[in-house]
Scaffold this active site. Structure first.
Site, PDB file in Angstrom:
ATOM      1  N   GLU A   1       0.808  -1.224   0.000  1.00  0.00           N
ATOM      2  CA  GLU A   1       0.000   0.000   0.000  1.00  0.00           C
ATOM      3  C   GLU A   1       0.842   1.275   0.000  1.00  0.00           C
ATOM      4  O   GLU A   1       0.885   2.013   0.988  1.00  0.00           O
ATOM      5  CB  GLU A   1      -0.975   0.005   1.184  1.00  0.00           C
ATOM      6  CG  GLU A   1      -1.966  -1.146   1.139  1.00  0.00           C
ATOM      7  CD  GLU A   1      -3.107  -1.008   2.148  1.00  0.00           C
ATOM      8  OE1 GLU A   1      -3.104  -0.049   2.923  1.00  0.00           O
ATOM      9  OE2 GLU A   1      -4.005  -1.871   2.120  1.00  0.00           O
TER      10      GLU A   1
ATOM     11  N   GLU B   1      -5.089  -8.766   0.347  1.00  0.00           N
ATOM     12  CA  GLU B   1      -5.770  -8.552   1.624  1.00  0.00           C
ATOM     13  C   GLU B   1      -7.255  -8.354   1.368  1.00  0.00           C
ATOM     14  O   GLU B   1      -7.641  -7.728   0.379  1.00  0.00           O
ATOM     15  CB  GLU B   1      -5.260  -7.293   2.352  1.00  0.00           C
ATOM     16  CG  GLU B   1      -3.887  -7.412   2.939  1.00  0.00           C
ATOM     17  CD  GLU B   1      -3.450  -6.151   3.696  1.00  0.00           C
ATOM     18  OE1 GLU B   1      -4.325  -5.383   4.150  1.00  0.00           O
ATOM     19  OE2 GLU B   1      -2.226  -5.950   3.808  1.00  0.00           O
TER      20      GLU B   1
HETATM   21  C1  FCB Z   1      -4.502  -2.544   5.408  1.00  0.00           C
HETATM   22  C2  FCB Z   1      -3.106  -2.850   5.913  1.00  0.00           C
HETATM   23  C3  FCB Z   1      -3.050  -3.986   6.898  1.00  0.00           C
HETATM   24  C4  FCB Z   1      -4.206  -3.937   7.871  1.00  0.00           C
HETATM   25  C5  FCB Z   1      -5.515  -3.800   7.134  1.00  0.00           C
HETATM   26  C6  FCB Z   1      -6.732  -3.812   8.028  1.00  0.00           C
HETATM   27  O1  FCB Z   1      -4.541  -1.234   4.937  1.00  0.00           O
HETATM   28  O2  FCB Z   1      -2.274  -3.170   4.831  1.00  0.00           O
HETATM   29  O3  FCB Z   1      -1.806  -3.948   7.550  1.00  0.00           O
HETATM   30  O4  FCB Z   1      -4.020  -2.919   8.768  1.00  0.00           O
HETATM   31  O5  FCB Z   1      -5.511  -2.616   6.379  1.00  0.00           O
END
Ligand code: FCB
Length: 494
Positions: free
Chosen positions: A211, A400
């Protein structure tokens, strides 16, 4: 006892197994209804079916789970410093111990195995490997990852390693101002190349930066994440460029130093643009919006150019860069990692030059436990589809996806997180829709394996499939762990 109107006898506990260290990992399974009229309906279809080769995994990051911040020569990171400062973390916690994964990693690998997950995305702590950010490596720091990789291998779990999940060595912040300096981009590449040389015998897939957009925006723009700065717009644009450059340099370093065939790509939380009503014009508008609103990250990484509109908007604050920088940033990648949690915008087509407008979110728009986590599972359909269509990406991993939940422990000791299951089921249904439309998604990593240190929300926002008691470090599967295990089981190739 009544649980949301269901008798506890509706639930049967199937004994799972007891892992090392005496941790109970019993799974909870939904049992048969006790009675009821014979139904004339056919039995419900099982969950979404994914391609046979689809990879199922879970995700974590180093600072959020490892703890052991002073052990075996690890240097301090900007998150150690930031979290210890007063008033930065909602519940006043820090990640000095977190899940103590540094010591409990064997147990944690068993948690993955119990789910039937075949892949694991984790990150490597730069300050363990180079305590000063650059210069002399710390072999003891790298050894932790050697132990973890051996354990994963012994349990048939494929490692996917992220090189940078925000824990910059504090020394680089002090010496160079962190990502304000392009020397940090160079130092990052040196570190990534070093790791690739040492670990690519077992790690065949590497992510560069997790990110970019959040670390720039929250770390240096709003100051809500480490290093907690609020720099000028011109500096912010320059930092963004250095981060993108760091990604590109790391791609090259991993290619140069990793074993032949090591695969590499970014893991980005692209701005997800959804056609408000999916007709041809709005779909086109949502694609245009995706390109425009991701201009500083995915668009430049995948197109090798800053968009005119992006530069015009930055005006005199536009970053300084060379043509060579752009070709470095856009070094070919093997896959694209996408972190997808929520819709960012609903888009409608317009007749003006821009071609799209963003519909405002009504105050009544639903969200999960965390207020930023809007409910909109179709994000999981459109995000990979737009990326594949716009940039002809051939392989995508959802790196994620998940939600925090209040996760109350019921009187029987279980966590009936049916809200997380609802969220997950909806997201996976949309993801399956995308794979069945031919979008090349190769795998999914659930965030997160277990509750952990959720940055400035501290320990109070729980994202895990396993509950972690932060006093005892005991891990217990939530109902969602059973759901995820069942999803994986149903999708296993017979
Ligand atoms: C993302 C992050 C991860 C976690 C999730 C909930 O932005 O990459 O580390 O905090 O959110």
């Amino acid at each position: 006892m009544l649980l949301n109107g269901f008798s506890r006898r509706h639930f049967t506990k199937l004994a799972g197994w007891s892992a090392a260290f005496g941790t109970s990992t019993n799974f909870i399974e939904l049992g048969r209804a006790e009675s009821g009229a014979e139904s004339t309906l056919p039995s419900p279809s099982s969950g979404p079916r994914f391609p046979g080769s689809f990879l199922w995994g879970t995700a974590t990051s180093a600072y959020q789970i490892e703890g052991a911040v002073d052990e075996d020569g690890r240097g301090p990171s900007i998150w150690d410093r930031y979290a210890r400062a007063r008033g930065t973390i909602a519940d006043g916690s820090n990640a000095d111990v977190a899940d103590d994964h540094y010591h409990l990693y064997k147990e944690d690998v068993q948690l993955m195995k119990a789910l039937g997950a075949k892949a694991y995305r984790f990150s490597i702590a730069w300050p363990r490997v180079f305590p000063e950010g650059s210069g002399a490596p710390n072999p003891k720091g790298l050894d932790f990852y050697n132990r973890l990789l051996d354990e994963l291998q012994a349990n048939g779990i494929e490692p996917f390693a992220t090189m940078y999940h925000w824990d910059l060595p504090q020394a680089l912040q002090d010496r160079l101002g962190g990502w304000m300096s392009r020397d940090t981009s160079e130092a990052f590449a040196d570190y990534a190349g070093y790791v690739a040389r040492r670990l690519s015998d077992r790690v065949r897939h590497m992510f560069t930066i997790n990110e970019c957009s959040r670390l720039v925006h929250l770390g240096y723009g709003l100051g809500f994440d480490a290093p907690g700065l609020r720099v000028s717009q011109a500096e912010l644009n320059q930092i963004r460029h250095h981060v993108a450059l760091g990604h590109g340099l790391a791609v090259q370093a991993i290619r140069a130093h990793g074993r032949a065939g090591t695969k590499v790509g970014p893991a980005e939380n692209l701005v997800v643009c959804i056609p408000a009503i999916a007709n041809a014009a709005n779909i086109r508008a949502a694609e245009t919006a995706t390109r425009e609103l991701n201009a500083g990250y995915l668009t430049v990484i995948l197109e090798g150019k800053y968009r005119e509109t992006f530069l015009a908007q930055a005006g005199k604050d536009a970053p300084e860069y060379t043509a060579e920088d752009l070709s470095t940033i856009s070094s070919p990648i093997d896959f694209l990692g996408l972190n997808v949690y929520k819709p960012d915008h609903y888009v409608v087509a317009t007749d003006d030059e821009r071609g799209f407008a963003l519909a405002p979110f009504p105050a009544s728009f639903p969200h999960m436990d965390a207020s930023w986590l809007r409910v909109g599972p179709e994000a999981m359909y459109w995000a990979p589809r737009h990326a594949a269509k716009l940039w002809d990406v051939k392989s995508i991993y959802i790196t994620e996806n998940g939600t925090s939940a209040t996760d109350e422990v019921a009187a029987d000791g279980n966590v009936y997180d049916v809200d997380r299951i609802m969220y997950l089921r909806n997201c996976l249904t949309q993801l399956q829709r995308s794979t069945s439309d031919g979008v090349p998604v190769s795998g999914y990593f659930h965030w997160s394996l277990m509750d952990n240190f959720e940055w400035s929300d501290g320990l109070q926002k729980r994202f895990g499939l396993y509950r972690v008691d932060f006093k005892t470090r005991r891990r217990t599967p939530k109902l969602s762990a059973s759901f995820y295990r069942e999803t994986i089981r149903q999708n296993a190739v017979a």
